[in-house]
Scaffold this motif. Structure first.
Motif, PDB file in Angstrom:
ATOM      1  N   GLY A  23      97.147  82.084  15.076  1.00 34.03           N
ATOM      2  CA  GLY A  23      97.307  80.652  14.289  1.00 34.03           C
ATOM      3  C   GLY A  23      96.977  79.402  15.402  1.00 34.03           C
ATOM      4  O   GLY A  23      97.318  78.468  15.293  1.00 34.03           O
ATOM      5  N   LEU A  24      96.272  79.824  16.645  1.00 30.54           N
ATOM      6  CA  LEU A  24      96.342  78.609  17.656  1.00 30.54           C
ATOM      7  C   LEU A  24      94.854  78.042  17.416  1.00 30.54           C
ATOM      8  O   LEU A  24      93.842  78.606  17.115  1.00 30.54           O
ATOM      9  CB  LEU A  24      96.187  79.241  19.058  1.00 30.54           C
ATOM     10  N   LEU A  25      95.066  76.484  17.230  1.00 25.85           N
ATOM     11  CA  LEU A  25      93.564  75.884  17.063  1.00 25.85           C
ATOM     12  C   LEU A  25      93.123  75.077  18.148  1.00 25.85           C
ATOM     13  O   LEU A  25      93.920  74.518  19.067  1.00 25.85           O
ATOM     14  CB  LEU A  25      94.103  75.066  15.743  1.00 25.85           C
ATOM     15  N   PRO A  26      91.779  74.789  18.160  1.00 33.46           N
ATOM     16  CA  PRO A  26      91.032  73.948  19.166  1.00 33.46           C
ATOM     17  C   PRO A  26      91.681  72.873  19.419  1.00 33.46           C
ATOM     18  O   PRO A  26      91.749  72.079  18.140  1.00 33.46           O
ATOM     19  CB  PRO A  26      89.685  74.125  18.875  1.00 33.46           C
ATOM     20  N   ALA A  27      92.181  72.337  20.605  1.00 33.48           N
ATOM     21  CA  ALA A  27      92.463  70.850  20.609  1.00 33.48           C
ATOM     22  C   ALA A  27      91.510  69.871  21.407  1.00 33.48           C
ATOM     23  O   ALA A  27      91.064  68.867  20.835  1.00 33.48           O
ATOM     24  CB  ALA A  27      93.974  70.800  21.293  1.00 33.48           C
ATOM     25  N   ARG A  28      91.065  70.561  22.505  1.00 27.60           N
ATOM     26  CA  ARG A  28      89.983  69.890  23.416  1.00 27.60           C
ATOM     27  C   ARG A  28      89.169  70.923  23.925  1.00 27.60           C
ATOM     28  O   ARG A  28      89.598  72.145  24.550  1.00 27.60           O
ATOM     29  CB  ARG A  28      90.720  69.265  24.648  1.00 27.60           C
ATOM     30  N   ARG A  39      84.329  84.027  20.956  1.00 31.33           N
ATOM     31  CA  ARG A  39      85.025  85.360  20.484  1.00 31.33           C
ATOM     32  C   ARG A  39      86.569  85.092  20.594  1.00 31.33           C
ATOM     33  O   ARG A  39      87.184  85.653  19.813  1.00 31.33           O
ATOM     34  CB  ARG A  39      84.373  86.584  21.040  1.00 31.33           C
ATOM     35  N   ALA A  40      86.868  84.428  21.866  1.00 29.38           N
ATOM     36  CA  ALA A  40      88.247  84.357  22.113  1.00 29.38           C
ATOM     37  C   ALA A  40      88.831  83.277  21.327  1.00 29.38           C
ATOM     38  O   ALA A  40      90.006  83.308  20.857  1.00 29.38           O
ATOM     39  CB  ALA A  40      88.377  83.903  23.469  1.00 29.38           C
ATOM     40  N   GLU A  41      88.099  82.413  21.127  1.00 31.02           N
ATOM     41  CA  GLU A  41      88.621  81.312  19.970  1.00 31.02           C
ATOM     42  C   GLU A  41      88.827  81.641  18.730  1.00 31.02           C
ATOM     43  O   GLU A  41      89.958  81.470  18.079  1.00 31.02           O
ATOM     44  CB  GLU A  41      87.459  80.185  20.022  1.00 31.02           C
ATOM     45  N   ALA A  42      87.909  82.636  18.203  1.00 32.54           N
ATOM     46  CA  ALA A  42      88.231  83.169  16.856  1.00 32.54           C
ATOM     47  C   ALA A  42      89.207  84.291  17.004  1.00 32.54           C
ATOM     48  O   ALA A  42      90.009  84.112  16.091  1.00 32.54           O
ATOM     49  CB  ALA A  42      86.853  84.095  16.326  1.00 32.54           C
ATOM     50  N   PHE A  43      89.534  85.025  18.036  1.00 32.56           N
ATOM     51  CA  PHE A  43      90.742  85.734  18.099  1.00 32.56           C
ATOM     52  C   PHE A  43      92.043  85.181  18.111  1.00 32.56           C
ATOM     53  O   PHE A  43      93.007  85.481  17.054  1.00 32.56           O
ATOM     54  CB  PHE A  43      90.362  86.728  19.412  1.00 32.56           C
ATOM     55  N   TYR A  44      92.144  84.283  18.987  1.00 39.36           N
ATOM     56  CA  TYR A  44      93.419  83.504  19.030  1.00 39.36           C
ATOM     57  C   TYR A  44      93.721  82.827  17.844  1.00 39.36           C
ATOM     58  O   TYR A  44      95.010  82.568  17.548  1.00 39.36           O
ATOM     59  CB  TYR A  44      93.636  82.782  20.451  1.00 39.36           C
ATOM     60  N   ARG A  45      92.863  82.118  17.175  1.00 35.30           N
ATOM     61  CA  ARG A  45      92.922  81.493  15.931  1.00 35.30           C
ATOM     62  C   ARG A  45      93.343  82.323  14.682  1.00 35.30           C
ATOM     63  O   ARG A  45      94.347  82.281  14.260  1.00 35.30           O
ATOM     64  CB  ARG A  45      91.653  80.719  15.470  1.00 35.30           C
ATOM     65  N   ASP A  46      92.553  83.446  14.620  1.00 36.08           N
ATOM     66  CA  ASP A  46      92.862  84.352  13.646  1.00 36.08           C
ATOM     67  C   ASP A  46      94.171  85.380  13.931  1.00 36.08           C
ATOM     68  O   ASP A  46      94.987  85.393  12.924  1.00 36.08           O
ATOM     69  CB  ASP A  46      91.701  85.539  13.496  1.00 36.08           C
ATOM     70  N   ALA A  47      94.458  85.651  15.060  1.00 41.88           N
ATOM     71  CA  ALA A  47      95.654  86.510  15.345  1.00 41.88           C
ATOM     72  C   ALA A  47      96.985  85.718  15.443  1.00 41.88           C
ATOM     73  O   ALA A  47      97.990  86.209  15.101  1.00 41.88           O
ATOM     74  CB  ALA A  47      95.452  87.169  16.778  1.00 41.88           C
ATOM     75  N   LEU A  57      88.610  75.871  26.922  1.00 42.25           N
ATOM     76  CA  LEU A  57      89.108  75.196  25.593  1.00 42.25           C
ATOM     77  C   LEU A  57      90.729  75.247  25.617  1.00 42.25           C
ATOM     78  O   LEU A  57      91.077  76.348  26.257  1.00 42.25           O
ATOM     79  CB  LEU A  57      88.476  75.983  24.507  1.00 42.25           C
ATOM     80  N   GLU A  58      90.991  74.193  25.209  1.00 44.26           N
ATOM     81  CA  GLU A  58      92.431  73.975  24.966  1.00 44.26           C
ATOM     82  C   GLU A  58      92.904  74.334  23.545  1.00 44.26           C
ATOM     83  O   GLU A  58      92.267  73.792  22.618  1.00 44.26           O
ATOM     84  CB  GLU A  58      93.212  72.397  25.422  1.00 44.26           C
ATOM     85  N   TYR A 104      95.018  77.840  27.399  1.00 48.99           N
ATOM     86  CA  TYR A 104      93.619  77.324  27.956  1.00 48.99           C
ATOM     87  C   TYR A 104      92.812  78.586  27.804  1.00 48.99           C
ATOM     88  O   TYR A 104      93.443  79.519  28.677  1.00 48.99           O
ATOM     89  CB  TYR A 104      93.823  76.550  29.221  1.00 48.99           C
ATOM     90  N   LEU A 105      91.671  78.539  27.460  1.00 43.51           N
ATOM     91  CA  LEU A 105      90.633  79.641  27.419  1.00 43.51           C
ATOM     92  C   LEU A 105      89.748  79.332  28.375  1.00 43.51           C
ATOM     93  O   LEU A 105      89.200  78.150  28.258  1.00 43.51           O
ATOM     94  CB  LEU A 105      90.256  80.233  26.073  1.00 43.51           C
ATOM     95  N   LEU A 106      89.561  80.061  29.492  1.00 45.11           N
ATOM     96  CA  LEU A 106      88.554  79.914  30.434  1.00 45.11           C
ATOM     97  C   LEU A 106      87.644  80.971  30.446  1.00 45.11           C
ATOM     98  O   LEU A 106      87.860  82.009  30.951  1.00 45.11           O
ATOM     99  CB  LEU A 106      89.512  79.793  31.870  1.00 45.11           C
ATOM    100  N   ARG A 107      86.315  80.412  30.400  1.00 43.29           N
ATOM    101  CA  ARG A 107      85.100  81.437  30.477  1.00 43.29           C
ATOM    102  C   ARG A 107      84.741  81.827  31.880  1.00 43.29           C
ATOM    103  O   ARG A 107      84.411  81.034  32.601  1.00 43.29           O
ATOM    104  CB  ARG A 107      83.942  80.883  29.681  1.00 43.29           C
TER     105      ARG A 107
END
Length: 132
Positions: free
Chosen positions: A24-29, A14-22, A36-37, A46-49
């Motif tokens: 424009g950040l994209l997954p790197a590693r 959910r965080a990956e989707a939010f930060y991508r859509d809000a 997730l970087e 870095y998103l840390l679960r």
């Protein structure tokens, strides 16, 4: 010195989707299921679960309801109105109206994980308009 931005979240997908859509950040590693970087900002993000209720700083429990801290991050954008619309559509919540000052325009937001952000659009010479 190197500066990193670490953001605790309770749901990595959910965080990956939010930060991508809000923003424009994209997954790197990816770091297994718990990290997730994100690329696309001047600093690594870095998103840390981390589970809600797990131990955070100074023994306090993590809580993903809206919380206040004197530290927040500003996202500098070219078009505040377009950026605000994109962030709101992705799940951000506006926490005030767009304000205008000599240096630019700003609006406070909260992400779905309780973290405070501001969108900021510089006008004219930006902070140089008020520098002494």
């Amino acid at each position: 010195m190197q500066l990193l931005i670490n953001i605790d979240v309770d749901d990595l997908a959910r965080a990956e989707a939010f930060y991508r859509d809000a923003f424009g950040l994209l997954p790197a590693r990816r770091f297994g299921d718990d990290g997730l970087e994100l690329a696309g900002a001047p600093l690594p993000v870095y998103l840390l679960r981390k589970d809600a209720g797990s131990e955070g700083a100074a023994g306090s429990a993590r809580d993903y309801r809206r919380h206040w801290t004197p530290l927040h991050l500003d996202i500098v954008v070219e078009d505040l109105d377009a950026a605000l619309a994109r962030a709101l559509a992705a799940g951000a919540r506006a926490e005030g109206v767009v304000r205008e000052a000599a240096w630019g325009r700003i609006v406070p937001l909260a992400d779905p994980f309780g973290h405070g952000w501001c969108l900021l659009q510089f006008l004219g010479r930006g902070y140089e308009e008020i520098a002494t």
